[in-house]
Design an enzyme around this catalytic site. Structure first.
Site, PDB file in Angstrom:
ATOM      1  N   CYS A   1       0.801  -1.321  -0.038  1.00 20.81           N
ATOM      2  CA  CYS A   1       0.077   0.088  -0.091  1.00 20.81           C
ATOM      3  C   CYS A   1       0.809   1.192   0.031  1.00 20.81           C
ATOM      4  O   CYS A   1       1.290   1.585   1.064  1.00 20.81           O
ATOM      5  CB  CYS A   1      -0.887  -0.056   1.269  1.00 20.81           C
ATOM      6  SG  CYS A   1      -2.084   1.339   1.277  1.00 20.81           S
TER       7      CYS A   1
ATOM      8  N   CYS B   1      -0.704   4.071   2.006  1.00 22.71           N
ATOM      9  CA  CYS B   1      -0.536   4.096   3.593  1.00 22.71           C
ATOM     10  C   CYS B   1       0.978   4.415   3.955  1.00 22.71           C
ATOM     11  O   CYS B   1       1.237   4.736   4.802  1.00 22.71           O
ATOM     12  CB  CYS B   1      -0.747   2.602   4.081  1.00 22.71           C
ATOM     13  SG  CYS B   1      -2.345   1.676   3.185  1.00 22.71           S
ATOM     14  N   ASP B   2       1.858   3.817   3.028  1.00 24.91           N
ATOM     15  CA  ASP B   2       3.205   3.627   3.755  1.00 24.91           C
ATOM     16  C   ASP B   2       4.278   4.340   2.872  1.00 24.91           C
ATOM     17  O   ASP B   2       5.369   4.567   3.251  1.00 24.91           O
ATOM     18  CB  ASP B   2       3.750   2.006   3.492  1.00 24.91           C
ATOM     19  CG  ASP B   2       3.092   1.203   4.549  1.00 24.91           C
ATOM     20  OD1 ASP B   2       2.466   1.627   5.444  1.00 24.91           O
ATOM     21  OD2 ASP B   2       2.924  -0.016   4.228  1.00 24.91           O
TER      22      ASP B   2
END
Ligand code: NAP
Length: 307
Positions: A132, A135-136
């Site tokens: 992701c 997200c990251d």
């Protein structure tokens, strides 16, 4: 007989649990093999409103569970392995062989990211290997990363990652991208993006704590060579968790649950929320919104049965 059974303990399922519990429906929530859904696999979540300093994915899930339980939701760790219609109700068989009857069902089983299936990616999952970018990505500020895949997700994620990373190398197993032309062109024009064609990752390399590189194999020559990188972003597609609904609920060509604008599946009393139907946004906050909407619709449906 349960009023409502919610399948999934990701953000969609747990939000549906909070809402149906507050509506005094005493929902039963079933957690599948990936408890907490994709958030359960993430570390820092910096884009969920209300957490200015960010929050750990598993912590956010734990808090949402506690919140749902406070209003009377019951959470059981068991996966549904069979789903059937039983008159106006639904019967679910669980992996512990027990069965549950329900008047309404909210399907929030999510989609699981596809992984390469090699041992070393498991070892460095969450320590440099992720599925992701949204997200990251920010955790890789100033670093060099690789993105695996040749579809729209790989292009979009690579472009997104150039906001943080000094260099993004797309690793693709063929010599052509399947991504749409607009995204493909945008990626190829980006000076921070390079491509390694005809290449697959044989092994993720690391120092035991974090990723330090990947061993690439050239699919044409068969030659292997090490490639230095700080992070590995997999963008090789998602697999919606809809196997038990095949032939019963309407799914699209890729197996995603089909729902209408009011979260209803083709079967009255069965609703869908979250990544199990969402092929576009796939965010914790959109899953929460969908879970809320599905809960409100399920509540209305149950009221209509009593009218
Ligand atoms: P996808 O289109 O299925 O692409 C997956 C990519 O990963 C393909 O290039 C595939 O290679 C590669 N791949 C699959 N398994 C692999 C493996 N084991 N090892 C190495 N490579 C592997 O998936 P997606 O990019 O996630 O897109 C899914 C859907 O969402 C598509 O319909 C897409 O158009 C849509 N989407 C749209 C947007 C947008 O419009 N903004 C953004 C994201 C996604 P091959 O090409 O060789 O098969």
């Amino acid at each position: 007989m349960e009023n409502v059974v919610i399948l999934g303990t990701g953000m969609a399922g747990l939000t549906a649990a909070v809402y149906t519990a507050r509506a005094s429906l005493s929902p039963l929530v079933l957690g599948g093999p990936e408890d907490g859904g994709q958030l359960g696999l993430t570390t820092d979540v910096e884009n969920f409103p209300g957490f200015p300093e960010g929050v750990q994915g598993p912590e956010l899930i734990a808090m949402a569970k506690k919140q749902a339980e406070r209003f009377g939701a019951r959470i059981k760790q068991a996966a549904a392995v069979r789903f059937e219609r039983k008159g106006n109700n639904f019967a679910l068989t669980l992996d512990d062989d027990s069965t549950i009857d329900a008047r309404a069902v909210i399907v929030a089983t999510g989609a699981s990211a596809r992984w390469l299936g090699i041992e070393s990616e498991k070892k460095y999952r969450g320590r440099g290997v992720t599925t992701c970018a949204t997200c990251d990505g920010a955790l890789f500020r100033g670093k060099e990363v690789v993105v695996v895949g040749g579809g729209d997700s790989a292009m979009e994620e690579s472009i997104f990652l150039t906001k943080f990373c000094t260099k993004v190398t797309i690793i693709h197993r063929r010599d052509a991208f399947r991504a749409s032309r607009i995204l493909r062109d945008r990626a190829l024009k980006n000076p921070r993006i390079k491509v390694r064609w005809n290449s697959v990752i044989e092994e993720v390399l690391g120092d035991g704590k974090k990723v330090t590189g990947v061993r690439l194999k050239d699919t044409k020559s068969g030659k292997a060579a090490d490639f230095k990188t700080d992070g590995v972003f997999l963008a090789i597609g998602h697999i919606p968790n809809t196997k038990i609904f095949e032939g019963i609920l309407k799914l699209d060509g890729n197996g995603y649950l089909k729902i209408d604008s009011r979260m209803r599946t083709n079967m009255p009393g069965v609703f869908g929320a979250g990544d199990v139907h969402d092929t576009v946004y796939r965010q914790a906050v959109t899953a929460a919104g969908a879970g809320c909407a599905a809960a409100i619709e399920a509540e209305k449906y149950l009221e209509s049965l009593e009218a």
